[in-house]
Write a protein that holds these residues in place. Structure first.
Motif, short mmCIF file in Angstrom:
data_model
loop_
_atom_site.label_atom_id
_atom_site.label_comp_id
_atom_site.label_asym_id
_atom_site.label_seq_id
_atom_site.Cartn_x
_atom_site.Cartn_y
_atom_site.Cartn_z
N MET A 1 -16.71 8.08 -36.93
CA MET A 1 -15.33 8.66 -37.36
C MET A 1 -14.31 9.31 -36.81
N THR A 2 -13.13 8.94 -36.81
CA THR A 2 -12.06 9.61 -36.03
C THR A 2 -11.41 10.66 -36.84
N GLN A 3 -10.83 11.80 -36.57
CA GLN A 3 -10.35 12.86 -37.26
C GLN A 3 -8.72 13.05 -36.54
N LEU A 4 -8.07 13.33 -37.43
CA LEU A 4 -6.62 13.61 -37.17
C LEU A 4 -6.29 14.94 -37.69
N THR A 5 -5.93 15.87 -36.66
CA THR A 5 -5.59 17.17 -37.05
C THR A 5 -4.03 17.32 -37.35
N VAL A 6 -3.78 17.99 -38.55
CA VAL A 6 -2.40 18.28 -38.93
C VAL A 6 -2.27 19.79 -39.11
N SER A 7 -1.05 20.29 -38.20
CA SER A 7 -0.71 21.71 -38.53
C SER A 7 0.37 21.87 -39.63
N ILE A 8 0.21 22.88 -40.33
CA ILE A 8 0.97 23.01 -41.41
C ILE A 8 1.70 24.48 -41.35
N GLU A 9 3.03 24.67 -41.33
CA GLU A 9 3.62 25.95 -41.26
C GLU A 9 3.87 26.63 -43.00
N ASP A 10 4.34 25.85 -43.62
CA ASP A 10 4.62 26.20 -45.06
C ASP A 10 3.28 25.71 -46.00
N VAL A 11 2.57 27.05 -46.10
CA VAL A 11 1.23 26.91 -46.68
C VAL A 11 1.48 26.69 -48.21
N SER A 12 2.79 26.96 -48.76
CA SER A 12 2.98 26.56 -50.43
C SER A 12 2.74 25.17 -50.35
N MET A 13 3.18 24.26 -49.53
CA MET A 13 2.95 22.93 -49.55
C MET A 13 1.55 22.20 -49.29
N LEU A 14 0.76 23.04 -49.15
CA LEU A 14 -0.65 22.69 -48.64
C LEU A 14 -1.19 21.67 -49.93
N ASP A 15 -1.18 21.80 -51.06
CA ASP A 15 -2.02 21.15 -51.93
C ASP A 15 -1.35 19.88 -52.21
N GLN A 16 0.02 19.77 -51.96
CA GLN A 16 0.97 18.54 -52.09
C GLN A 16 0.63 17.46 -50.87
N ILE A 17 0.50 18.33 -49.69
CA ILE A 17 0.31 17.55 -48.34
C ILE A 17 -1.00 16.98 -48.51
N LYS A 18 -2.17 17.90 -48.83
CA LYS A 18 -3.50 17.22 -49.12
C LYS A 18 -3.63 16.21 -49.92
N GLN A 19 -2.93 16.19 -51.08
CA GLN A 19 -2.94 15.00 -52.05
C GLN A 19 -2.26 13.69 -51.46
N ALA A 20 -1.26 13.97 -50.86
CA ALA A 20 -0.23 12.87 -50.16
C ALA A 20 -1.43 12.20 -48.84
N ILE A 21 -1.96 12.95 -48.30
CA ILE A 21 -2.92 12.35 -46.98
C ILE A 21 -4.02 11.52 -47.90
N SER A 22 -4.33 12.21 -48.74
CA SER A 22 -5.64 11.32 -49.51
C SER A 22 -5.22 9.95 -50.08
N LEU A 23 -3.93 9.84 -50.53
CA LEU A 23 -3.63 8.61 -50.79
C LEU A 23 -3.35 7.71 -49.82
N ILE A 24 -3.61 7.89 -48.70
CA ILE A 24 -3.43 6.89 -47.57
C ILE A 24 -4.82 6.10 -47.31
N ARG A 25 -4.63 4.78 -47.19
CA ARG A 25 -5.57 3.95 -47.29
C ARG A 25 -6.31 4.03 -46.00
N GLY A 26 -7.57 4.11 -45.91
CA GLY A 26 -8.46 4.34 -44.79
C GLY A 26 -9.12 6.02 -44.73
N VAL A 27 -8.46 6.78 -45.46
CA VAL A 27 -8.72 8.20 -45.50
C VAL A 27 -10.18 8.47 -46.27
N SER A 28 -11.06 8.92 -45.72
CA SER A 28 -12.26 9.11 -46.68
C SER A 28 -12.38 10.49 -47.11
#
Length: 86
Positions: A1-28
């Motif tokens: 399995m391949t991993q992608l690292t994403v750095s987040i500056e604005d921690v207040s957006m964390l939950d929304q970013i996690k949700q958006a990434i999980s919607l991408i096809r192929g993300v387990s």
């Protein structure tokens, strides 16, 4: 399995970013790994918060330390305060 690292500056957006990434096809899975503060991070934070002391000389620092060592402290034990000498 391949991993992608994403750095987040604005921690207040964390939950929304996690949700958006999980919607991408192929993300387990989406996991969060917070970066631990280094000693330097904590030292800079102490400076910014004013938790620093300044002495004119090493002798002044030593006098302060000796004064602390000669101070009497109280130690609470089972509802009683017992004097503690350093």
């Amino acid at each position: 399995m391949t991993q992608l690292t994403v750095s987040i500056e604005d921690v207040s957006m964390l939950d929304q970013i996690k949700q958006a990434i999980s919607l991408i096809r192929g993300v387990s899975s989406v996991t969060l790994k917070r970066r631990r503060k280094t000693s330097m991070d904590r030292a800079i934070e102490d400076i910014e918060q004013g938790r620093v002391y300044k002495y004119d000389s090493l002798d002044d620092l030593i006098k302060e330390i000796e004064g602390i060592n000669n101070t009497e402290f109280s130690l609470p034990i089972q509802g009683k305060c017992l004097p503690l000498q350093r």
